[in-house]
Design an enzyme around this catalytic site. Sequence first.
Site, PDB file in Angstrom:
ATOM      1  N   ASP A 132       0.867  -1.176   0.000  1.00 57.85           N
ATOM      2  CA  ASP A 132       0.000   0.000   0.000  1.00 57.85           C
ATOM      3  C   ASP A 132       0.907   1.231   0.000  1.00 57.85           C
ATOM      4  O   ASP A 132       1.703   1.418   0.933  1.00 57.85           O
ATOM      5  CB  ASP A 132      -0.889  -0.008   1.255  1.00 57.85           C
ATOM      6  CG  ASP A 132      -1.857   1.164   1.292  1.00 57.85           C
ATOM      7  OD1 ASP A 132      -2.743   1.224   0.424  1.00 57.85           O
ATOM      8  OD2 ASP A 132      -1.732   2.020   2.201  1.00 57.85           O
ATOM      9  N   ASP A 134       1.577   4.930   0.607  1.00 63.44           N
ATOM     10  CA  ASP A 134       1.000   6.035   1.374  1.00 63.44           C
ATOM     11  C   ASP A 134       1.899   7.253   1.226  1.00 63.44           C
ATOM     12  O   ASP A 134       2.535   7.699   2.177  1.00 63.44           O
ATOM     13  CB  ASP A 134       0.837   5.626   2.842  1.00 63.44           C
ATOM     14  CG  ASP A 134      -0.051   6.581   3.618  1.00 63.44           C
ATOM     15  OD1 ASP A 134      -0.487   7.588   3.030  1.00 63.44           O
ATOM     16  OD2 ASP A 134      -0.289   6.347   4.805  1.00 63.44           O
ATOM     17  N   GLU A 136       2.162  10.981   0.813  1.00 67.77           N
ATOM     18  CA  GLU A 136       1.326  12.144   1.133  1.00 67.77           C
ATOM     19  C   GLU A 136       2.122  13.440   0.898  1.00 67.77           C
ATOM     20  O   GLU A 136       2.748  13.933   1.814  1.00 67.77           O
ATOM     21  CB  GLU A 136       0.831  12.055   2.572  1.00 67.77           C
ATOM     22  CG  GLU A 136      -0.021  10.800   2.840  1.00 67.77           C
ATOM     23  CD  GLU A 136      -0.572  10.751   4.252  1.00 67.77           C
ATOM     24  OE1 GLU A 136      -0.846  11.820   4.850  1.00 67.77           O
ATOM     25  OE2 GLU A 136      -0.734   9.645   4.772  1.00 67.77           O
ATOM     26  N   TYR A 205     -10.783  11.153   6.183  1.00 67.37           N
ATOM     27  CA  TYR A 205     -10.648  11.688   7.542  1.00 67.37           C
ATOM     28  C   TYR A 205      -9.547  12.742   7.514  1.00 67.37           C
ATOM     29  O   TYR A 205      -8.851  12.888   6.500  1.00 67.37           O
ATOM     30  CB  TYR A 205     -10.343  10.583   8.564  1.00 67.37           C
ATOM     31  CG  TYR A 205      -9.309   9.568   8.132  1.00 67.37           C
ATOM     32  CD1 TYR A 205      -7.954   9.888   8.072  1.00 67.37           C
ATOM     33  CD2 TYR A 205      -9.682   8.279   7.770  1.00 67.37           C
ATOM     34  CE1 TYR A 205      -7.005   8.962   7.684  1.00 67.37           C
ATOM     35  CE2 TYR A 205      -8.746   7.334   7.368  1.00 67.37           C
ATOM     36  CZ  TYR A 205      -7.403   7.683   7.331  1.00 67.37           C
ATOM     37  OH  TYR A 205      -6.457   6.758   6.921  1.00 67.37           O
TER      38      TYR A 205
END
Length: 363
Positions: A132, A134, A136, A205
């Site tokens: 995965d 991630d 950012e 979120y």
Amino acid sequence: MKQINLIALLLLCSFTTTIFAQKGKKFDIIAYYTGDDKLINEYEVNKLDQIIFSFCHLKDGKLSVDSPKDSITIKHLVSLKAKNPQLKIILSLGGWGGCEPCSAAFSTAEGRLTFAKSVKEVSNYFKVDGLDLDWEYPAIEGLPGHLYQAADKPNFTELIKILRSTLGKKYELSFAAGGFQKYLDESIDWKAVTPLVNRINIMSYDLVNGYSKVTGHHTPLYSTNPKEESTDRAVTYLLKQGVPADKLVIGGAFYTRTWKNVANINNGLYQAGEHIAGVDFKNFATTYTEANGWKYFWDDKAKAAYWYNEKEKTFATGDDLTSIKAKTEYVKSKKLGGIMFWELPLDSFRDGMVNGIYEVRSK
């Protein structure tokens, strides 16, 4: 004649079974996990479909497991599959502060290939099921000071391409996607990337985050006004981009975002404030009590929970059992691929958020 009828009956049974299997297909419950090899044993792993170990990082452009402790944890997570045949163990690269070298490392074909080969090597060693990403964020600002550049967008596409070709079709490949409009518009070439990944984990979120000077719902299901970010807004956008529903996974937050010095107007919602540390779901029952001065509120339009403490002028926003169940119902109604959350160690061991998701899925 009887033989023909028998064959027809068998075909009908097979076809019917396939239909029922498709109808009965459950979406995935996906847990991000930063704990160790002991803590995981306290949770009901049988209710999970994926555990995403968080986080691995880049070292000399290669996927790196940070410590012997992390190695032990990953090996133990993989061992849980023996009792839980539905379970897949995924390694995650990055995190909010964990992808500083990503933009530079993935800016060349050589760098991307080096990384892809290292992912294959590490995955084979630990016998994990996938990766995965991630990062950012590609092409837009993430953690202040981290490099980002316009070329990140095409480079991310090329990274996914080389990962898929290096790791093969059976390897699980996903990425954590920002749930806010700027990311959705500028970071990813959705048409190029979507066919190559198994799922897109929308971080629906922190949509109002720790840098915000104004309160709001940080993980709402629906927008209450046209400018408000929400889970549904991100999902609707991606469906319009042609992303298949079963590749979309929405996010739940097992923690609150909290602000102090918030005026007692509108029970603290959409007011100025100063961000402070939030509370883990497992501590909600002992923190957000009337005895402690807290009042609970439910925004029925947003399908979001929030709390306000009039005495302390403090506001909190986050998912609770009611909102996480609403999100899970949304996943079912939209036929999405699943629900993920940050993160498992913030949950109660029993009768918590995971159980709430599982109960709705099992209906």
